[in-house]
Scaffold this motif. Structure first.
Motif, PDB file in Angstrom:
ATOM      1  N   ASP A   1      18.971  18.039  -1.982  1.00  0.00           N
ATOM      2  CA  ASP A   1      19.179  19.018  -3.049  1.00  0.00           C
ATOM      3  C   ASP A   1      20.494  19.777  -2.907  1.00  0.00           C
ATOM      4  O   ASP A   1      21.216  19.998  -3.888  1.00  0.00           O
ATOM      5  N   ASN A   2      20.814  20.205  -1.692  1.00  0.00           N
ATOM      6  CA  ASN A   2      22.046  20.968  -1.500  1.00  0.00           C
ATOM      7  C   ASN A   2      23.272  20.141  -1.845  1.00  0.00           C
ATOM      8  O   ASN A   2      24.230  20.645  -2.446  1.00  0.00           O
ATOM      9  N   CYS A   3      23.255  18.883  -1.464  1.00  0.00           N
ATOM     10  CA  CYS A   3      24.386  18.003  -1.745  1.00  0.00           C
ATOM     11  C   CYS A   3      24.584  17.840  -3.253  1.00  0.00           C
ATOM     12  O   CYS A   3      25.713  17.909  -3.754  1.00  0.00           O
ATOM     13  N   VAL A   4      23.497  17.639  -3.995  1.00  0.00           N
ATOM     14  CA  VAL A   4      23.593  17.469  -5.445  1.00  0.00           C
ATOM     15  C   VAL A   4      24.086  18.754  -6.105  1.00  0.00           C
ATOM     16  O   VAL A   4      24.945  18.717  -6.998  1.00  0.00           O
TER      17      VAL A   4
ATOM     18  N   GLU B   1       0.804  -1.228   0.000  1.00  0.00           N
ATOM     19  CA  GLU B   1       0.000   0.000   0.000  1.00  0.00           C
ATOM     20  C   GLU B   1       0.832   1.271   0.000  1.00  0.00           C
ATOM     21  O   GLU B   1       0.291   2.373  -0.100  1.00  0.00           O
ATOM     22  N   PHE B   2       2.162   1.135   0.079  1.00  0.00           N
ATOM     23  CA  PHE B   2       3.017   2.321   0.183  1.00  0.00           C
ATOM     24  C   PHE B   2       4.370   2.024  -0.466  1.00  0.00           C
ATOM     25  O   PHE B   2       5.010   1.028  -0.142  1.00  0.00           O
ATOM     26  N   VAL B   3       4.789   2.888  -1.405  1.00  0.00           N
ATOM     27  CA  VAL B   3       6.093   2.762  -2.068  1.00  0.00           C
ATOM     28  C   VAL B   3       6.804   4.107  -1.990  1.00  0.00           C
ATOM     29  O   VAL B   3       6.231   5.151  -2.320  1.00  0.00           O
ATOM     30  N   SER B   4       8.060   4.053  -1.585  1.00  0.00           N
ATOM     31  CA  SER B   4       8.851   5.279  -1.471  1.00  0.00           C
ATOM     32  C   SER B   4      10.151   5.153  -2.237  1.00  0.00           C
ATOM     33  O   SER B   4      10.848   4.137  -2.142  1.00  0.00           O
ATOM     34  N   ALA B   5      10.480   6.197  -3.008  1.00  0.00           N
ATOM     35  CA  ALA B   5      11.833   6.358  -3.538  1.00  0.00           C
ATOM     36  C   ALA B   5      12.609   7.179  -2.518  1.00  0.00           C
ATOM     37  O   ALA B   5      12.123   8.198  -2.035  1.00  0.00           O
ATOM     38  N   LEU B   6      13.810   6.728  -2.186  1.00  0.00           N
ATOM     39  CA  LEU B   6      14.565   7.418  -1.143  1.00  0.00           C
ATOM     40  C   LEU B   6      14.965   8.816  -1.579  1.00  0.00           C
ATOM     41  O   LEU B   6      14.888   9.765  -0.805  1.00  0.00           O
ATOM     42  N   GLY B   7      15.402   8.961  -2.820  1.00  0.00           N
ATOM     43  CA  GLY B   7      15.763  10.279  -3.346  1.00  0.00           C
ATOM     44  C   GLY B   7      14.644  10.880  -4.166  1.00  0.00           C
ATOM     45  O   GLY B   7      13.495  10.438  -4.114  1.00  0.00           O
ATOM     46  N   ALA B   8      15.010  11.869  -4.973  1.00  0.00           N
ATOM     47  CA  ALA B   8      13.997  12.557  -5.775  1.00  0.00           C
ATOM     48  C   ALA B   8      13.542  11.739  -6.977  1.00  0.00           C
ATOM     49  O   ALA B   8      12.397  11.810  -7.402  1.00  0.00           O
ATOM     50  N   GLY B   9      14.451  10.921  -7.561  1.00  0.00           N
ATOM     51  CA  GLY B   9      14.130  10.194  -8.775  1.00  0.00           C
ATOM     52  C   GLY B   9      13.243   8.984  -8.542  1.00  0.00           C
ATOM     53  O   GLY B   9      13.340   8.311  -7.509  1.00  0.00           O
ATOM     54  N   TYR B  10      12.400   8.687  -9.523  1.00  0.00           N
ATOM     55  CA  TYR B  10      11.510   7.520  -9.414  1.00  0.00           C
ATOM     56  C   TYR B  10      11.232   6.901 -10.783  1.00  0.00           C
ATOM     57  O   TYR B  10      10.231   6.236 -10.996  1.00  0.00           O
TER      58      TYR B  10
END
Length: 310
Positions: free
Chosen positions: A100-103, A68-77
Motif C-alpha cells: 500500500d505505501n509503495c502504491v 485447494e488454495f489460490v493467492s493473488a500476490l497483490g491486492a487485486g484479484y
C-alpha cells in the motif's frame, strides 16, 4: 512432502528461492508455459500464485483437480474466477496491505510529475531550453484532491495529501467509518469538487469505465487525473479525447487498458505521464507481498485460518 505450487507470474530469483523452501514450485510465467504446465501437472497442483491482471480462469481451475488454495500476490484479484473457486471450496487470498505505501507513494509521484510537468521540463533542460520560454505550471499545494475508493491505499494517499496542505474528499459506495476526508455520494459530484482526482478503487465489472466522459467533463479543464488502480476503471478513448481537447489538464497513469501493450491513444500526448504498472513494485514491497503469500499458504496447509482472505 511439500505442497505443489504453480506460480503464474514473473518473480525474481530471491523470491522464488524463498517460496521454494516451503513448496514444490513450478514456475510458468508465460502463456505457453502456463498451458503446458497445467496440461502436464494439473492433477498434482494444490496451490496457485497469480495476480489480478494474470488471473486464473474457471476452465483452468477445472483442470486442477487437487487445487485447494489460490493467492493473488497483490491486492487485486479481478481476473481470478472467484465464484468458481469458492464453489469448489478453494481458499482464496490476496496481498492486501503489503504494498500500500509503495502504491500511495507512486500516486503522488505521478501527481507531482503531471501537475508540474516534470518529464517535459527534464527533456527541455537536456535540450538546452531555459525556463523563460516554458509556460508556468500550477502549484500543487492548497488545492482539492478527490479519491475514488478510500480503502487502505486511498487512505494513505489522503495522509500524504495532508502534507501538501490539500483538502481531501472521497467516494465509496458508503461512507468509511472514521474517515477524516469529506464524503461524496457519487463519483460525479466528487469530480466537480476536485482539482486532482486519484483513482484507487478495485477493478472488475462493477467499476469498468467508472471514469468516463461525464466524469472527465466534471473534473474540468484545470483538473488532473491519476490512476493507480486498474486500467479498466478509466475509459481510455474518452480520456484521450479529453486530453487532446483540453477538457482536462493532464493525467498520470500507472495502469491502462490493454496491458502490457502501450496505450496507443495516449502515448503521443504531451499532457500525460505514463508508467508500466510499477506502482506497487519496489524491493521492499515485493519482499512483503511474497512474505504475505508464504504466511498465508503455510497457515492454510497447516490447517490454520489464513491472514488475508478474499
Amino acid at each position: 512432502m511439500k505442497p505443489s505450487l504453480l506460480v503464474l507470474i514473473p518473480l525474481d530469483g530471491d523470491s522464488l528461492a524463498d517460496i521454494s523452501a516451503s513448496f514444490d514450485l513450478i514456475h510458468a510465467p508465460t502463456p505457453m508455459q502456463r498451458t503446458e504446465t497445467i496440461a502436464r501437472h494439473g492433477d498434482a497442483i494444490r496451490a496457485v500464485l497469480t495476480n489480478g491482471t494474470t488471473g486464473l480462469t474457471a476452465a483452468e481451475i477445472d483442470r486442477l483437480g487437487q487445487l485447494e488454495f489460490v493467492s493473488a500476490l497483490g491486492a487485486g484479484y479481478e481476473n481470478i474466477a472467484l465464484d468458481h473457486a469458492r464453489a469448489r471450496g478453494i481458499v482464496t487470498v490476496n496481498g492486501a496491505g503489503a504494498n500500500d505505501n509503495c502504491v500511495a507513494d507512486h500516486a503522488f509521484a505521478l501527481l507531482l510529475a503531471v501537475v508540474r510537468d516534470v518529464p517535459r521540463r527534464d527533456r527541455a533542460t537536456r535540450d538546452g531550453v531555459w525556463r523563460d520560454v516554458l509556460p508556468m505550471r500550477p502549484t500543487v499545494s492548497g488545492k482539492r484532491l478527490g479519491i475514488v475508493g478510500l480503502g487502505n491505499i486511498g487512505e494513505k494517499v489522503a495522509r500524504r495529501a495532508a502534507g501538501f496542505d490539500l483538502e481531501t474528499g472521497y467516494h465509496n459506495r458508503k461512507p468509511r467509518e472514521g474517515a477524516t476526508s469529506r464524503y461524496f455520494d457519487s463519483v460525479l459530484s466528487l469530480a466537480r469538487w476536485s482539482d486532482y482526482f486519484v483513482v484507487t478503487t478495485p477493478g472488475g465489472a462493477s467499476t469498468h469505465h467508472l471514469i468516463d466522459k461525464t466524469v472527465l467533463d466534471a473534473l474540468g479543464p484545470t483538473g488532473f487525473l491519476v490512476n493507480v488502480s486498474r486500467g479498466s476503471v478509466v475509459d481510455t478513448a474518452a480520456l484521450a479525447v479529453a486530453l487532446k481537447a483540453g477538457a482536462i489538464a493532464g493525467a498520470g497513469l500507472d495502469v491502462y487498458e490493454g496491458e502490457p501493450h502501450p496505450p496507443e491513444a495516449l502515448i503521443a500526448l504531451p499532457n500525460v505521464v505514463l508508467t508500466p504498472h510499477v506502482g506497487g513494485t519496489s524491493p521492499e514491497s515485493v519482499a512483503a507481498t511474497v512474505r504475505n503469500f508464504i504466511d498465508n499458504a503455510t497457515r492454510h496447509f497447516a490447517g490454520e485460518p489464513v491472514l488475508t482472505p478474499i
